[in-house]
Design a protein around this motif. Structure first.
Motif, PDB file in Angstrom:
ATOM      1  N   LEU A  46       0.829  -1.200   0.000  1.00 33.35           N
ATOM      2  CA  LEU A  46       0.000   0.000   0.000  1.00 33.35           C
ATOM      3  C   LEU A  46       0.866   1.254   0.000  1.00 33.35           C
ATOM      4  N   VAL A  47       0.481   2.218  -0.837  1.00 32.50           N
ATOM      5  CA  VAL A  47       1.250   3.463  -0.933  1.00 32.50           C
ATOM      6  C   VAL A  47       0.376   4.638  -0.518  1.00 32.50           C
ATOM      7  N   ASP A  48       1.056   5.725  -0.120  1.00 35.29           N
ATOM      8  CA  ASP A  48       0.358   6.929   0.317  1.00 35.29           C
ATOM      9  C   ASP A  48      -0.119   7.755  -0.874  1.00 35.29           C
ATOM     10  N   LEU A  49      -0.940   8.740  -0.564  1.00 34.39           N
ATOM     11  CA  LEU A  49      -1.558   9.593  -1.581  1.00 34.39           C
ATOM     12  C   LEU A  49      -0.520  10.208  -2.517  1.00 34.39           C
ATOM     13  N   VAL A  50       0.560  10.729  -1.959  1.00 32.23           N
ATOM     14  CA  VAL A  50       1.532  11.460  -2.796  1.00 32.23           C
ATOM     15  C   VAL A  50       2.501  10.529  -3.520  1.00 32.23           C
ATOM     16  N   ASP A  51       2.444   9.223  -3.217  1.00 28.11           N
ATOM     17  CA  ASP A  51       3.419   8.282  -3.788  1.00 28.11           C
ATOM     18  C   ASP A  51       2.868   7.415  -4.915  1.00 28.11           C
ATOM     19  N   VAL A  52       1.626   7.645  -5.325  1.00 29.25           N
ATOM     20  CA  VAL A  52       1.069   6.843  -6.420  1.00 29.25           C
ATOM     21  C   VAL A  52       1.742   7.224  -7.738  1.00 29.25           C
ATOM     22  N   LYS A  53       1.686   6.304  -8.695  1.00 31.14           N
ATOM     23  CA  LYS A  53       2.358   6.497  -9.979  1.00 31.14           C
ATOM     24  C   LYS A  53       1.333   6.719 -11.095  1.00 31.14           C
ATOM     25  N   VAL A  54       1.612   7.662 -11.973  1.00 25.86           N
ATOM     26  CA  VAL A  54       0.722   7.954 -13.105  1.00 25.86           C
ATOM     27  C   VAL A  54       0.560   6.704 -13.966  1.00 25.86           C
ATOM     28  N   GLY A  55      -0.677   6.396 -14.304  1.00 20.05           N
ATOM     29  CA  GLY A  55      -0.982   5.246 -15.148  1.00 20.05           C
ATOM     30  C   GLY A  55      -1.266   3.974 -14.378  1.00 20.05           C
ATOM     31  N   GLN A  56      -0.856   3.905 -13.113  1.00 18.68           N
ATOM     32  CA  GLN A  56      -1.085   2.700 -12.308  1.00 18.68           C
ATOM     33  C   GLN A  56      -2.516   2.692 -11.773  1.00 18.68           C
ATOM     34  N   GLU A  57      -3.085   1.497 -11.673  1.00 17.39           N
ATOM     35  CA  GLU A  57      -4.413   1.344 -11.077  1.00 17.39           C
ATOM     36  C   GLU A  57      -4.280   0.890  -9.627  1.00 17.39           C
ATOM     37  N   TYR A  58      -5.183   1.401  -8.798  1.00 19.02           N
ATOM     38  CA  TYR A  58      -5.156   1.099  -7.372  1.00 19.02           C
ATOM     39  C   TYR A  58      -6.566   0.876  -6.850  1.00 19.02           C
ATOM     40  N   GLU A  59      -6.666   0.066  -5.800  1.00 16.46           N
ATOM     41  CA  GLU A  59      -7.900   0.007  -5.029  1.00 16.46           C
ATOM     42  C   GLU A  59      -7.769   1.011  -3.892  1.00 16.46           C
ATOM     43  N   LEU A  60      -8.810   1.799  -3.695  1.00 14.85           N
ATOM     44  CA  LEU A  60      -8.804   2.851  -2.677  1.00 14.85           C
ATOM     45  C   LEU A  60      -9.008   2.257  -1.283  1.00 14.85           C
ATOM     46  N   VAL A  61      -8.172   2.696  -0.337  1.00 15.19           N
ATOM     47  CA  VAL A  61      -8.252   2.265   1.061  1.00 15.19           C
ATOM     48  C   VAL A  61      -8.319   3.529   1.918  1.00 15.19           C
ATOM     49  N   VAL A  62      -9.270   3.598   2.856  1.00 15.37           N
ATOM     50  CA  VAL A  62      -9.450   4.831   3.632  1.00 15.37           C
ATOM     51  C   VAL A  62      -9.390   4.562   5.130  1.00 15.37           C
TER      52      VAL A  62
ATOM     53  N   TYR B 145     -10.738   2.007   9.594  1.00 18.89           N
ATOM     54  CA  TYR B 145      -9.285   2.021   9.592  1.00 18.89           C
ATOM     55  C   TYR B 145      -8.751   1.075   8.514  1.00 18.89           C
ATOM     56  N   ARG B 146      -8.047   1.638   7.544  1.00 18.43           N
ATOM     57  CA  ARG B 146      -7.492   0.864   6.423  1.00 18.43           C
ATOM     58  C   ARG B 146      -8.585   0.012   5.783  1.00 18.43           C
ATOM     59  N   TYR B 147      -9.664   0.661   5.453  1.00 22.29           N
ATOM     60  CA  TYR B 147     -10.866   0.002   4.920  1.00 22.29           C
ATOM     61  C   TYR B 147     -10.834   0.021   3.395  1.00 22.29           C
ATOM     62  N   ARG B 148     -11.022  -1.141   2.792  1.00 21.88           N
ATOM     63  CA  ARG B 148     -11.034  -1.264   1.335  1.00 21.88           C
ATOM     64  C   ARG B 148     -12.401  -0.843   0.791  1.00 21.88           C
ATOM     65  N   VAL B 149     -12.412   0.277   0.099  1.00 18.70           N
ATOM     66  CA  VAL B 149     -13.672   0.821  -0.419  1.00 18.70           C
ATOM     67  C   VAL B 149     -14.223  -0.049  -1.542  1.00 18.70           C
ATOM     68  N   GLY B 150     -13.319  -0.654  -2.339  1.00 15.07           N
ATOM     69  CA  GLY B 150     -13.770  -1.506  -3.434  1.00 15.07           C
ATOM     70  C   GLY B 150     -13.791  -0.812  -4.777  1.00 15.07           C
ATOM     71  N   ASP B 151     -13.350   0.458  -4.829  1.00 15.18           N
ATOM     72  CA  ASP B 151     -13.280   1.189  -6.087  1.00 15.18           C
ATOM     73  C   ASP B 151     -11.887   1.047  -6.685  1.00 15.18           C
ATOM     74  N   VAL B 152     -11.847   0.853  -7.985  1.00 11.00           N
ATOM     75  CA  VAL B 152     -10.568   0.802  -8.703  1.00 11.00           C
ATOM     76  C   VAL B 152     -10.375   2.136  -9.413  1.00 11.00           C
ATOM     77  N   LEU B 153      -9.232   2.783  -9.129  1.00 12.00           N
ATOM     78  CA  LEU B 153      -8.905   4.096  -9.678  1.00 12.00           C
ATOM     79  C   LEU B 153      -7.597   4.023 -10.459  1.00 12.00           C
ATOM     80  N   ARG B 154      -7.494   4.879 -11.463  1.00 15.01           N
ATOM     81  CA  ARG B 154      -6.243   4.975 -12.220  1.00 15.01           C
ATOM     82  C   ARG B 154      -5.706   6.393 -12.089  1.00 15.01           C
ATOM     83  N   VAL B 155      -4.416   6.528 -11.830  1.00 16.67           N
ATOM     84  CA  VAL B 155      -3.813   7.845 -11.652  1.00 16.67           C
ATOM     85  C   VAL B 155      -3.677   8.526 -13.017  1.00 16.67           C
TER      86      VAL B 155
END
Length: 613
Positions: free
Chosen positions: A399-415, A422-432
């Motif tokens: 898991l990476v922090d907000l400022v450390d994501v990479k352009v073009g990579q897809e991630y599942e959002l955790v909040v 606490y460290r809850y998987r929202v279930g949404d897939v996002l691409r930077v």
């Protein structure tokens, strides 16, 4: 931490400095995105220090630590099922600090489900302020691109849902119902940007017909003042236009005579509407003339001629409504302003007039602490997403922090939220998609859930949407487009097969021959992943079927869902149906049935290898 812009408590239109307010809001966005990393660290420390003694954090061994490193090392990444026992305790009346040091004020019912029931998301009173903050950012942003929006009104179709109470007495309701019924919305201070054609009473009416009718009537009465139109989801706005198609004669009668239909029985709604409704035969004649025309193309700009854009969510599965919205609006800009869920409000679209295919949301670092789990595509399928249900220690370290994501990579959002997730998987897939200063901008890709499976195949929402998008090009020569669809994994046949239910809007006069629908079937199959196509060739999956259903079928489907307790605000047409009564409803309205005429192409090995030969 950068200070959020404050709303004036008793401002009036005479002492309201819009320019100053907009500048403060835009400066706030600039500050929090420039210092996103520091803001995120402070948010996490604040959440953990406030809740240091709650049972959940102590149980996991955090022991009062508030630093990011210890938090990431100690705390597990979880799904709803992991915390459901704690949620159940709170719902049953346990008032001890289980998840949060502040009292849980209510539960927000998610559109997602667990075990067939809606998920319950804990919230606290102060979260309403955070949601209000995000709403307050939207109009200063869009006003940079569309000036003069303070000179008129917005026509938005907004609805509430009835509430339930948990055994412990807490209210459980959709997040939008919570917001619309709060003082933040009902008693909002003067702001030209929240000047709506719909009186609060029409929005807060529980009867969906009376609410829709009265909101549409008020919107028509003030048609020259409307500068923007919208709803939460694209589907909700289209439903409003279809409501107008069915009821314009009755609405015209009310406008002509200045009297309100006897079907509107709610006293507060009647009183609010009658302050707006006056006899206007000229307006009634105008609406009648427009609605009587053979074509409803451009009806939005015809009835509300000063409209500058349509404000609806058209990302994710909502993108399939874009052709219908373009048809009704004469191609007005479709604006997606914000990204939010029941768990947390996330971010805003800082380039609201972008193409719908390029919509991205900048997460506001003050809303919660955000982490991102890298998503890896399966080699076997173009759009198959590999997302383990539970994470091992190595995966948790990814898991990476907000400022450390990479352009073009897809991630599942955790909040991690102020309200006890606490460290809850929202279930949404996002691409930077890029960055605003140090804060990333994300494209919403899909929900992680697979929608269709017969054998070893797994088809997700985004893959199905792309396949359908490819197929509907066959309808273009007939001036027809797809207005709505869902799917069903029919395992009653041997072998099982995919069924798609299509509702069409046909403007052409030439009948669509069955061969065209067969071409659509085959195009969908050709667009699906290699595992599906291999199973088709090996005959473990039968030919894909498209069933054309009567116009209005998906309105019936929504009505049925609402009758079972779905929220009219949060309702989204399911991309896959399994519930037998829904399948029966769809099958009862089938006009024609069409099958793929042959197997899709498939050869062993990877596509990349084949291209290298």
């Amino acid at each position: 931490m950068p200070e959020a812009p404050k709303e004036p408590q008793k401002a009036t239109e005479y002492d309201y400095d819009l320019s100053e307010k907009n500048n403060k809001t835009l400066q706030f966005i600039e500050d929090v995105t420039t210092n996103a990393g520091q803001v995120q660290n402070r948010v996490l420390a604040e959440i953990l220090s406030r809740n240091a003694h709650v049972e959940y954090l102590k149980r996991n061994g955090l022991n009062g630590h508030t630093d990011r490193e210890t938090f990431k090392k100690i705390m597990p990444v979880v799904t709803y099922e992991d915390i459901q026992p704690d949620i159940t305790r709170v719902a049953n009346g346990d008032k001890s600090p289980i998840l949060c040091s502040q009292p849980i004020s209510e539960f927000l019912t998610s559109s997602g489900t667990s075990g067939g029931e809606r998920k319950l998301m804990p919230t606290i009173e102060e979260e309403l302020g955070r949601r209000s903050l995000l709403y307050s950012l939207l109009m200063p942003v869009i006003s940079q691109f569309v000036p003069g929006l303070d000179k008129g009104k917005g026509m938005y179709f907004l609805f509430i849902k009835s509430e339930a109470k948990t055994p412990g007495g807490l209210v459980a309701r959709p997040v939008l119902t919570s917001y619309y019924k709060s003082s933040h919305f009902k008693n909002r201070p003067y702001d030209p940007y929240t000047n709506y054609t719909s009186p609060n009473e029409t929005i807060l009416c529980l009867d969906s017909y009376q609410s829709m009718y009265s909101q549409m009537l008020c919107g028509l009465c003030q048609n020259k003042e409307v500068l923007r139109v919208g709803a939460v989801f694209a589907s909700g706005f289209i439903r409003a236009i279809r409501f107008l198609e069915k009821h314009w004669t009755l609405l015209c009668k009310d406008i002509r005579t200045g009297t309100l239909s006897t079907q509107i029985t709610d006293p507060s709604v009647r009183e609010a509407v009658m302050k707006i409704l006056k006899p206007d035969p000229k307006l009634a004649d105008f609406i009648e003339a427009e609605c009587s025309r053979e074509s409803w193309q451009g009806i939005i700009t015809r009835l509300w001629p000063n409209t500058k854009y349509v404000d609806v969510i058209v990302t994710g599965t909502m993108s399939q409504y874009i052709p219908t919205l373009d048809y009704y609006s004469n191609g007005l800009p479709l604006v997606c302003t914000m990204y939010a869920s029941s768990e947390c409000y996330f971010g805003v679209n800082l380039n609201p007039l972008c193409k719908t295919s390029e919509v991205s949301y900048t997460l506001i670092p003050t809303m919660a602490y955000f982490e991102f789990l890298p998503v890896h595509r399966n080699n076997g399928g173009i759009n198959s997403i590999s997302m383990p249900k539970s994470l091992n220690e190595k995966e948790q370290q990814e898991l990476v922090d907000l400022v450390d994501v990479k352009v073009g990579q897809e991630y599942e959002l955790v909040v991690t939220t102020y309200a006890g997730l606490y460290r809850y998987r929202v279930g949404d897939v996002l691409r930077v998609a890029g960055f605003k200063n140090d804060a990333p901008k994300f494209n919403f890709i899909c929900r992680k859930n697979v929608v269709l499976s017969i054998d070893s195949d797994k088809t997700d929402e985004v893959e199905l949407q792309n396949a359908v998008k490819n197929a509907v090009t066959h309808l273009m020569p007939f001036n027809a487009h797809l207005t709505e669809y869902t799917s069903y994994a029919d395992t009653k046949t041997i072998p099982g097969h995919y069924v798609l239910y299509w509702e069409l809007n046909i403007h052409g006069s030439t009948p669509i021959p069955p061969s065209v629908y067969e071409d659509c079937c085959l195009t969908i199959e050709e667009s699906l992943n290699t595992v599906y196509r291999q199973n088709r060739v090996c005959e473990s999956i039968g030919p894909l079927e498209i069933k054309i259903v009567e116009v209005g079928t998906f309105d019936k489907l929504m009505d049925y869902a609402i009758s079972l307790g779905a929220s009219i605000n949060q309702y989204k047409t399911p991309r896959c149906v399994k519930f037998a009564p829904i399948v029966e409803l769809l099958n009862s309205r089938v006009i024609s049935s069409n099958f793929s005429p042959k197997c899709p192409k498939w050869t062993p090995g990877h596509k990349q290898w084949i291209n290298m030969n």
